[in-house]
Design an enzyme around this catalytic site. Sequence first.
Site, PDB file in Angstrom:
ATOM      1  N   ARG A  28      49.013  49.361 158.651  1.00 40.31           N
ATOM      2  CA  ARG A  28      49.904  48.821 159.695  1.00 40.31           C
ATOM      3  C   ARG A  28      49.206  47.675 160.426  1.00 40.31           C
ATOM      4  NH1 ARG A  28      49.694  50.937 164.425  1.00 40.31           N
ATOM      5  NH2 ARG A  28      49.706  53.115 163.784  1.00 40.31           N
TER       6      ARG A  28
ATOM      7  N   TYR B 195      73.429  33.182 163.596  1.00 45.07           N
ATOM      8  CA  TYR B 195      73.593  34.329 162.702  1.00 45.07           C
ATOM      9  C   TYR B 195      74.138  35.528 163.485  1.00 45.07           C
ATOM     10  CZ  TYR B 195      72.205  38.141 159.616  1.00 45.07           C
ATOM     11  OH  TYR B 195      72.198  39.256 158.832  1.00 45.07           O
TER      12      TYR B 195
ATOM     13  N   ASP C 248      64.788  29.609 164.191  1.00 46.16           N
ATOM     14  CA  ASP C 248      65.116  30.306 162.939  1.00 46.16           C
ATOM     15  C   ASP C 248      65.263  29.233 161.851  1.00 46.16           C
ATOM     16  OD1 ASP C 248      66.334  31.649 160.819  1.00 46.16           O
ATOM     17  OD2 ASP C 248      67.440  33.002 162.138  1.00 46.16           O
TER      18      ASP C 248
ATOM     19  N   LYS D 134      65.860  35.467 152.123  1.00 48.10           N
ATOM     20  CA  LYS D 134      66.660  34.348 151.637  1.00 48.10           C
ATOM     21  C   LYS D 134      65.790  33.430 150.763  1.00 48.10           C
ATOM     22  CE  LYS D 134      69.437  36.573 154.357  1.00 48.10           C
ATOM     23  NZ  LYS D 134      69.746  36.183 155.727  1.00 48.10           N
TER      24      LYS D 134
HETATM   25  C1  PLP Z   1      69.778  36.918 157.025  1.00 49.92           C
HETATM   26  C2  PLP Z   1      69.404  36.202 158.246  1.00 49.92           C
HETATM   27  C3  PLP Z   1      68.675  36.845 159.267  1.00 49.92           C
HETATM   28  C4  PLP Z   1      68.311  38.322 159.211  1.00 49.92           C
HETATM   29  O1  PLP Z   1      67.392  38.610 158.220  1.00 49.92           O
HETATM   30  P1  PLP Z   1      67.318  40.025 157.414  1.00 49.92           P
HETATM   31  O2  PLP Z   1      66.245  39.781 156.423  1.00 49.92           O
HETATM   32  O3  PLP Z   1      68.679  40.261 156.822  1.00 49.92           O
HETATM   33  O4  PLP Z   1      66.980  41.072 158.422  1.00 49.92           O
HETATM   34  C5  PLP Z   1      68.306  36.090 160.365  1.00 49.92           C
HETATM   35  N1  PLP Z   1      68.654  34.779 160.476  1.00 49.92           N
HETATM   36  C6  PLP Z   1      69.373  34.150 159.531  1.00 49.92           C
HETATM   37  C7  PLP Z   1      69.715  32.710 159.712  1.00 49.92           C
HETATM   38  C8  PLP Z   1      69.783  34.826 158.388  1.00 49.92           C
HETATM   39  O5  PLP Z   1      70.504  34.189 157.458  1.00 49.92           O
END
Ligand code: PLP
Length: 378
Positions: free
Chosen positions: A46, A98, A170, A195
């Site tokens: 961890r 998001y 983000d 992603k």
């Molecule tokens: C998918 C996504 C998230 C969340 O991520 P997870 O891996 O699904 O928890 C946050 N921000 C954006 C822009 C996303 O497309």
Amino acid sequence: MHFKTLAIHAGHNPKDHLGAVMPPIYQSSTFAFRDVAQPGPFDYSRSGNPTRKALEDCLAALEGGTRGFAFATGMAAETTALMLFSAGDRLIVHSDLYGGTYRLFESVFRNKGISAEYVDLRDLEALRVALATPAAAVWIETPTNPLMNLTDLAAVSKLARAHGALTICDNTFLSPYFQRPLDFGIDIVLHSMTKYLNGHSDVVAGALVVKGEDLAARVGELQNALGTCAGPQDCYLVMRGIKTLPVRMEEHHRNALAIARWLAEHPAVAEVLHPGLESHPQYALAQRQMTGCGGTFSFRLKGGNEALYRLLRGVKVFLLAESLGGVESLIDHPATMTHASLSADVRRQMGIGDDLIRLSVGLEHVDDLIADLAEALS
Ligand SMILES: *Cc1c(COP(=O)(O)O)cnc(C)c1O
């Protein structure tokens, strides 16, 4: 070194691992001490794990940050970032973002006294007004999911810094290959590595990359205290994905832009939202702060629900699924899928109508993708 070289080599030195060209997966929860009160470089997974560290060092190199951190999901990364704040803190949050991030602010952190005030960050005057009241941070997503609106990173980070507010961006949609927010003065970059960074739809994971030793130490403490970290197997897979990030992103960009141009000419399509099209209202900003657009964009369809269902059911290569950034092409209806957690009112305010379709364009042959859409739209 160039990005393409770092994507393949940063974070791993074969000399430290019996010559292994790929970083080994250290599937071990604990590490033996060298002597009483003398741990080795790792003691408990961890707190730190060699496979995770290889990925984290690679992320820091790619984003140009002081330190990178890998988390179990994008939301675990967001949760950890928000734990930097305390009850009574106010965050200025981009009004278009998001759906899961909005839900985290509204159904988790607001109850704990950390409040979000939603501001359209395309409007710098509105941000200036919002910053007149003390704010702990400004939360940016650019381009936004799913409306593809952009935020001027240099202008927003400068204003926020002048008011003592931290900036968090983000960067999921572009990956560091097409946009490096820290270079524009942002303090913390966030990713859903689910992603583009992983890119193969076989892992959920998240990341934070921070600038500055103080922030690095605070986020490191939180990652250990909260236990939000990613496991070694997932870290290995993301690192494997990152090695091809540059070539994948170039191809995602080419395919998506070709499809966006084709859709813009199609009689069934009302509007295409893609920052690489000259028709995008922030095209000039896109040219300034991004070096490409990735594979995700959206468009508005004419013809109401009938046309919508015909398209969503008619495609054969595009899969009807949430998520984005993988090698396979996906089609998403935000109102009933990715953004269904928002109330109809909030969706309307944001501009996410029932006519909006989001595409994650993959790496199939672009002619097959266009033929698939043409058939379903005919
Ligand atoms: C998918 C996504 C998230 C969340 O991520 P997870 O891996 O699904 O928890 C946050 N921000 C954006 C822009 C996303 O497309």
